[in-house]
Design a protein around this motif. Structure first.
Motif, PDB file in Angstrom:
ATOM      1  N   ASN A  88      -1.058  -0.487  -9.860  1.00 15.57           N
ATOM      2  CA  ASN A  88      -0.743  -1.169 -11.116  1.00 15.57           C
ATOM      3  C   ASN A  88       0.464  -0.541 -11.796  1.00 15.57           C
ATOM      4  O   ASN A  88       1.257  -1.214 -12.460  1.00 15.57           O
ATOM      5  CB  ASN A  88      -1.943  -1.113 -12.063  1.00 15.57           C
ATOM      6  N   THR A  89       0.602   0.771 -11.589  1.00 18.24           N
ATOM      7  CA  THR A  89       1.734   1.481 -12.205  1.00 18.24           C
ATOM      8  C   THR A  89       3.015   1.226 -11.441  1.00 18.24           C
ATOM      9  O   THR A  89       4.063   0.936 -12.026  1.00 18.24           O
ATOM     10  CB  THR A  89       1.440   2.984 -12.254  1.00 18.24           C
ATOM     11  N   SER A  90       2.958   1.350 -10.104  1.00 20.64           N
ATOM     12  CA  SER A  90       4.200   1.255  -9.317  1.00 20.64           C
ATOM     13  C   SER A  90       4.642  -0.174  -9.077  1.00 20.64           C
ATOM     14  O   SER A  90       5.827  -0.427  -8.851  1.00 20.64           O
ATOM     15  CB  SER A  90       3.988   1.936  -7.960  1.00 20.64           C
ATOM     16  N   GLN A  91       3.702  -1.158  -9.119  1.00 20.89           N
ATOM     17  CA  GLN A  91       4.006  -2.552  -8.792  1.00 20.89           C
ATOM     18  C   GLN A  91       4.699  -2.677  -7.430  1.00 20.89           C
ATOM     19  O   GLN A  91       5.518  -3.573  -7.209  1.00 20.89           O
ATOM     20  CB  GLN A  91       4.861  -3.188  -9.892  1.00 20.89           C
ATOM     21  N   ALA A  92       4.366  -1.752  -6.525  1.00 22.80           N
ATOM     22  CA  ALA A  92       4.914  -1.786  -5.154  1.00 22.80           C
ATOM     23  C   ALA A  92       3.949  -1.017  -4.250  1.00 22.80           C
ATOM     24  O   ALA A  92       3.218  -0.132  -4.703  1.00 22.80           O
ATOM     25  CB  ALA A  92       6.304  -1.151  -5.102  1.00 22.80           C
ATOM     26  N   ILE A 167       1.236  -1.848  12.412  1.00 18.75           N
ATOM     27  CA  ILE A 167       1.607  -2.910  11.480  1.00 18.75           C
ATOM     28  C   ILE A 167       1.897  -2.270  10.128  1.00 18.75           C
ATOM     29  O   ILE A 167       1.100  -1.460   9.633  1.00 18.75           O
ATOM     30  CB  ILE A 167       0.469  -3.948  11.299  1.00 18.75           C
ATOM     31  N   ALA A 168       3.037  -2.606   9.553  1.00 14.08           N
ATOM     32  CA  ALA A 168       3.383  -2.141   8.201  1.00 14.08           C
ATOM     33  C   ALA A 168       3.780  -3.351   7.355  1.00 14.08           C
ATOM     34  O   ALA A 168       4.572  -4.199   7.790  1.00 14.08           O
ATOM     35  CB  ALA A 168       4.521  -1.122   8.263  1.00 14.08           C
ATOM     36  N   TYR A 169       3.187  -3.421   6.130  1.00 11.72           N
ATOM     37  CA  TYR A 169       3.463  -4.551   5.229  1.00 11.72           C
ATOM     38  C   TYR A 169       3.844  -3.956   3.878  1.00 11.72           C
ATOM     39  O   TYR A 169       3.106  -3.140   3.308  1.00 11.72           O
ATOM     40  CB  TYR A 169       2.203  -5.419   5.102  1.00 11.72           C
ATOM     41  N   THR A 170       5.036  -4.356   3.377  1.00  8.82           N
ATOM     42  CA  THR A 170       5.515  -3.834   2.093  1.00  8.82           C
ATOM     43  C   THR A 170       5.571  -4.959   1.067  1.00  8.82           C
ATOM     44  O   THR A 170       5.902  -6.120   1.389  1.00  8.82           O
ATOM     45  CB  THR A 170       6.913  -3.202   2.232  1.00  8.82           C
ATOM     46  N   VAL A 171       5.261  -4.598  -0.188  1.00  7.44           N
ATOM     47  CA  VAL A 171       5.303  -5.564  -1.300  1.00  7.44           C
ATOM     48  C   VAL A 171       6.020  -4.911  -2.476  1.00  7.44           C
ATOM     49  O   VAL A 171       5.656  -3.787  -2.872  1.00  7.44           O
ATOM     50  CB  VAL A 171       3.892  -5.994  -1.717  1.00  7.44           C
ATOM     51  N   ASP A 172       7.003  -5.624  -3.037  1.00 10.14           N
ATOM     52  CA  ASP A 172       7.687  -5.189  -4.259  1.00 10.14           C
ATOM     53  C   ASP A 172       7.529  -6.302  -5.284  1.00 10.14           C
ATOM     54  O   ASP A 172       8.179  -7.356  -5.205  1.00 10.14           O
ATOM     55  CB  ASP A 172       9.165  -4.906  -3.972  1.00 10.14           C
ATOM     56  N   VAL A 174       8.354  -6.437  -8.318  1.00  7.54           N
ATOM     57  CA  VAL A 174       9.482  -6.561  -9.258  1.00  7.54           C
ATOM     58  C   VAL A 174      10.567  -7.445  -8.666  1.00  7.54           C
ATOM     59  O   VAL A 174      11.113  -8.330  -9.320  1.00  7.54           O
ATOM     60  CB  VAL A 174      10.036  -5.176  -9.611  1.00  7.54           C
ATOM     61  N   THR A 175      10.886  -7.206  -7.390  1.00  9.63           N
ATOM     62  CA  THR A 175      11.943  -7.985  -6.733  1.00  9.63           C
ATOM     63  C   THR A 175      11.396  -9.174  -5.980  1.00  9.63           C
ATOM     64  O   THR A 175      12.164  -9.980  -5.447  1.00  9.63           O
ATOM     65  CB  THR A 175      12.710  -7.100  -5.752  1.00  9.63           C
ATOM     66  N   ASP A 176      10.054  -9.328  -5.930  1.00  4.90           N
ATOM     67  CA  ASP A 176       9.402 -10.413  -5.193  1.00  4.90           C
ATOM     68  C   ASP A 176       9.766 -10.409  -3.710  1.00  4.90           C
ATOM     69  O   ASP A 176       9.845 -11.465  -3.076  1.00  4.90           O
ATOM     70  CB  ASP A 176       9.754 -11.774  -5.817  1.00  4.90           C
ATOM     71  N   VAL A 177       9.941  -9.236  -3.129  1.00  9.91           N
ATOM     72  CA  VAL A 177      10.305  -9.125  -1.703  1.00  9.91           C
ATOM     73  C   VAL A 177       9.121  -8.528  -0.932  1.00  9.91           C
ATOM     74  O   VAL A 177       8.552  -7.513  -1.338  1.00  9.91           O
ATOM     75  CB  VAL A 177      11.547  -8.254  -1.501  1.00  9.91           C
ATOM     76  N   TYR A 227       0.683   3.497   0.547  1.00 11.97           N
ATOM     77  CA  TYR A 227       1.647   4.234  -0.278  1.00 11.97           C
ATOM     78  C   TYR A 227       1.928   3.436  -1.551  1.00 11.97           C
ATOM     79  O   TYR A 227       1.853   2.190  -1.554  1.00 11.97           O
ATOM     80  CB  TYR A 227       2.958   4.454   0.486  1.00 11.97           C
ATOM     81  N   ASP A 228       2.337   4.122  -2.623  1.00  8.63           N
ATOM     82  CA  ASP A 228       2.617   3.440  -3.894  1.00  8.63           C
ATOM     83  C   ASP A 228       4.092   3.079  -4.029  1.00  8.63           C
ATOM     84  O   ASP A 228       4.620   2.982  -5.140  1.00  8.63           O
ATOM     85  CB  ASP A 228       2.175   4.313  -5.073  1.00  8.63           C
ATOM     86  N   ALA A 229       4.772   2.875  -2.905  1.00  9.57           N
ATOM     87  CA  ALA A 229       6.187   2.513  -2.918  1.00  9.57           C
ATOM     88  C   ALA A 229       6.510   1.769  -1.643  1.00  9.57           C
ATOM     89  O   ALA A 229       5.705   1.736  -0.697  1.00  9.57           O
ATOM     90  CB  ALA A 229       7.070   3.754  -3.060  1.00  9.57           C
TER      91      ALA A 229
END
Length: 826
Positions: A88-92, A167-172, A174-177, A227-229
């Motif tokens: 919730n803090t990192s939003q990523a 498998i690695a899945y990333t979510v940002d 803020v940038t919607d990527v 991870y939080d990033a």
């Protein structure tokens, strides 16, 4: 340059990972219990459903396996995990997980779920899918859903191959990527507007954990990290490669064993060199054995799930069929990412049967009187595990007083022994007795054993009288007879005394070409009554040293002397034939008593000879060598022709057509008027002092003075003969000679210096320096003091044992070469 690039990549990667917090980490290494541990900062442990299988082989350590069970029993449930506070803090975030599956249906199966348990369209999940068409069968997906918008990324079909995939899945947010990586490679990116994380309240592994759970996962899961990033591509590649060498299997590349023939279990040790991960030997067949002899091996057990730093072993059962060598290859499959398959060469030598004998030598001892038959037991053992040992032959050579009377063949079962009786029966004989018992077996380790047999019976003949004794110690009268006969001899030709003796101060030196000691014609008339007219035998004994380089074949130590006559038919003589190495005793005009070939010793060392003429009229000669009876010869032509017209000589026969002159050194020549018993002859041999000088020097280096210790030999192959090494005081076996001559320039030529041992000079070794200015064979000149401008000086060391020699040679042609030559005494 590639190595440098790799180093830089790893360095940057390490620094980058330090900027991202690992908030949850599940190794799934639990093999029992109800809780999956979270070693990340969130500490969000998970409740393990009863239908989840623990302890299956993982990519690192062990893993959890799911069976497509959408109920609570089929999942690991973290609930409203503390993980969400950090997100919730990192939003990523980055989700990293290893999956292995084989299903290929058209449905999505969720492996990891983070989202809302009550709102069906608010979640993030990762899993496997058949896709919406056959092109994506067996692929993976990453999904982040907000209402009707959920950008699926279905990529890389054909991954349902039963192998582990990262498998690695990333979510940002803020940038919607969002990004999906498969095995460290970016597979897809989307930029669809997304939602924020606060709506998440459920974290599960094994199904789609919304209000109505569906899409359960079938397969294995390992190493889940959150991870939080958003991790970089390099960081994700590093995760896909796994921790380098962790876990790591350490095992030798080969093992060699010896086996006795019985079935045996060998232990193959291995260990986990990793620091954090469990080493697992992986299915379907963790340890296999192949190769030409694989049928003789069976993998009976092995340790598994080795913690970091722990050690284990593979038990390998071996069942041999026959003696010999067996080879196979052990293959170990593990979750060591760097070495997933290790091959270990196995070699076993089956030494069966294993033969042994005890004792390795038998000495019956010493007897003051003739004993009756004496026995001793030789034990033959079979230490093998399966095959019978067969003793096929028992052969005694040497003295006939030793016998073995055992029926052959002899069979010795595995693990047992048998005794062989050896008998010593000297009868009325005396002296030193020696023989060799050769035991022939079919032992795998050794087929032939040689057992020395010895005994001593110390008889004496009280009537034996010393008639003549030639010590050769006197320089002025080398032929002096100090015995009661006083047959002093006259030196003929080059016969002379040498200080290189075996006993006393001197020995007789002869060259075999016309020189001898002539005892005169009168000696024949005297020796006749003394030795043969008393109806008893007599004995001749002496020490002799035949040079290794001799070219003389037939030689006489002591003989009736023809003095140039064409024939000789009176008296007797003793000697040897050097070419065939046969000992010779002759009654001239009657018979030759010849021992078999190779009875006489090899030339190049001192040996003691004794000839006993037995019975009257004489029909037998006993031959003794170094105190031991080596042969006995008889003939039907008996007796002597009395030496009434000829005398005797030392070192020659003296016929015009057969001089048979002795070449070498003779010492301590003795003539007795009786048949000496063997014990007395042994005493003559044993009473000589220990070898000194060159022979002792060679023996001190483990060399045989009659073999590799000959002066002309070079056992260490350094190009320097033993004679030179002896004179210089260096080692003949080191391969690196000390005390080599040193040459240096002086004002007018060459100064050549070396150190020599006084003991070598006293024994008759002669050193000479030769020089040349062209190096051709005939150009070498011996350096002589005050001749041709040469000067030679020597300085005796304070201890009196060495001399420093300096030879100065003028250089008349502008250049000069020098060398040291050492001549061996004869």
């Amino acid at each position: 340059m590639q190595s440098l690039k790799s180093l830089i990549s790893v360095t940057v990667l390490t620094c980058g990972l330090a900027n991202a917090a690992l908030i949850s980490h599940y190794t799934f290494d639990e093999t029992s219990g109800l809780t999956a541990a979270d070693s990340g900062s969130a500490g969000a442990t998970g409740a393990i459903g009863s239908n989840v299988t623990l302890g299956t082989p993982g990519v690192f350590g062990t893993a959890f396996t799911f069976v497509n069970d959408a109920s609570q029993n089929g999942v690991v449930d973290m609930g409203n995990a503390a993980t969400f506070a950090d997100l919730n803090t990192s939003q990523a975030l980055t989700v990293s997980v290893w999956l292995k599956w084989t299903s290929s249906t058209d449905n999505r199966d969720t492996a990891v779920f983070l989202g809302s348990s009550s709102v069906s369209d608010r979640y993030l999940d990762i899993g496997t899918t058949g896709g919406v068409n056959t092109a994506n069968l067996g692929g993976v997906f990453g999904r982040n859903r907000a209402g009707a918008t959920f950008p699926d990324m279905i990529r890389s079909s054909g991954l349902n191959d039963g192998q582990w995939h990262h498998i690695a899945y990333t979510v940002d947010a803020v940038t919607d990527v969002t990004q999906l990586y498969i095995d460290g490679v970016l597979a897809g990116t989307t930029t669809t507007p997304l939602f924020t994380f606060p709506a998440f309240n459920n974290f599960e592994v094994g199904r789609l954990g919304r209000s109505a759970p569906t899409d359960a996962y079938a397969g294995s899961v390992d190493e889940l990290r959150i991870y939080d990033a958003v991790l970089s591509a390099g960081e994700i590649t590093a995760l896909a490669q796994g921790p380098a060498g962790d876990p790591g299997i350490a095992v030798a590349s080969s093992f060699t064993f010896t086996n006795s023939g019985a079935a045996e279990t060998f232990s193959i040790p291995f260990s986990n060199t990793g620091a954090t991960q469990t080493l697992v030997l992986t299915a379907p067949t963790p340890v296999t054995i192949t190769g030409s002899d694989a049928a003789s091996f069976t993998v009976s057990s092995f340790d598994n799930n080795l913690a970091p730093g722990a050690a284990g072993a593979i038990a390998l059962q071996f069942t041999p069929a026959t003696p010999g060598f067996y080879a196979a290859t052990l293959t170990i499959a593990s979750n060591d990412a760097l070495q997933p398959s290790r091959e270990v060469a196995i070699e076993v030598e089956v030494t069966d049967p294993i033969a042994g004998v005890s004792p390795v030598a038998i000495d019956f001892g010493s007897f003051a009187a003739a004993p009756g038959p004496q026995t001793s037991t030789l034990t033959i053992t079979n230490d093998g595990g399966a095959q019978d040992l067969t003793v096929s032959n028992l052969t005694v050579t040497g003295s006939p007083a030793f016998t073995v009377d055992v029926p052959l063949p002899i069979t010795v079962a595995p693990g047992t022994s048998t005794g062989i009786t050896v008998t010593f029966t000297p009868g009325s004989a005396g002296g030193n007795f020696a023989a060799n018992l050769e035991v022939t077996t079919d032992g795998y380790n050794q087929q032939v054993f040689n057992i020395p047999l010895t005994a001593q019976v110390k008889f004496s003949n009280p009537d034996a009288t010393l008639v003549s004794l030639f010590t050769f110690d006197g320089e002025a009268n080398v032929g002096d007879d100090s015995g009661p006969s006083n047959h002093d001899g006259t030196a003929v030709g080059d016969a002379k005394r040498t200080s290189s003796a075996r006993i006393g101060a001197g020995a007789l030196l002869l060259d075999g070409a016309g020189d001898l000691i002539d005892l005169g014609v009168g000696s024949g008339a005297t020796y006749g009554p003394q030795l043969i007219a008393d109806s008893d035998g007599f004995t001749v004994a002496c020490w002799a040293h035949v040079p290794a380089a001799t070219v003389v074949d037939r030689t006489r130590f002591f003989s009736a002397y023809a003095n140039g006559a064409s024939a000789l038919s009176e008296g007797w003589g003793v000697g040897q034939r050097n070419t065939s190495r046969a000992l010779v005793g002759t009654t001239y005009g009657k018979a030759d008593y010849l021992t078999p070939v190779n009875v006489a010793p090899a030339p190049g060392a001192w040996h003691h000879y004794a000839y006993v003429f037995r019975n009257v009229p004489v029909n037998r000669v006993d031959f003794y060598l170094d105190g031991v009876l080596v042969d006995s010869r008889t003939t039907t032509v008996t007796g002597f022709t009395d030496p009434t017209t000829v005398g005797f000589a030392i070192g020659a026969l003296g016929r015009a057509t057969a001089f048979e002159g002795f070449e070498g050194r003779l010492d301590d020549l003795r003539i007795y008027n009786r048949e000496l018993p063997g014990s007395n002859i042994a005493d003559l041999y044993n009473s000589a002092p220990e070898l000194a000088g060159y022979a002792a020097w060679a023996g001190s280096y483990g060399l045989d003075p009659a073999g590799d210790g000959l002066p002309s030999e070079d056992p260490d192959r350094d190009g320097i003969a033993n004679s030179v090494e002896f004179l210089l005081g260096s080692s003949p076996v080191s391969g690196a000679s000390l005390h080599l001559p040193v040459a240096s320039e002086n004002a007018g030529g060459l100064s050549f210096g070396y150190r020599r041992e006084v003991a070598a000079l006293e024994e008759g070794f002669v050193d000479q320096v030769e020089y040349s200015d062209v190096l051709t064979g005939a150009s070498w000149v011996t350096a002589v003091h005050n001749v041709g401008g040469v000067t030679i000086s020597s300085i005796l060391a304070p201890d009196g044992e060495t001399e420093e020699v300096t030879v100065t040679i003028p250089a008349t042609a502008g250049r000069i070469f020098a060398r040291l030559r050492v001549t061996t005494p004869q």
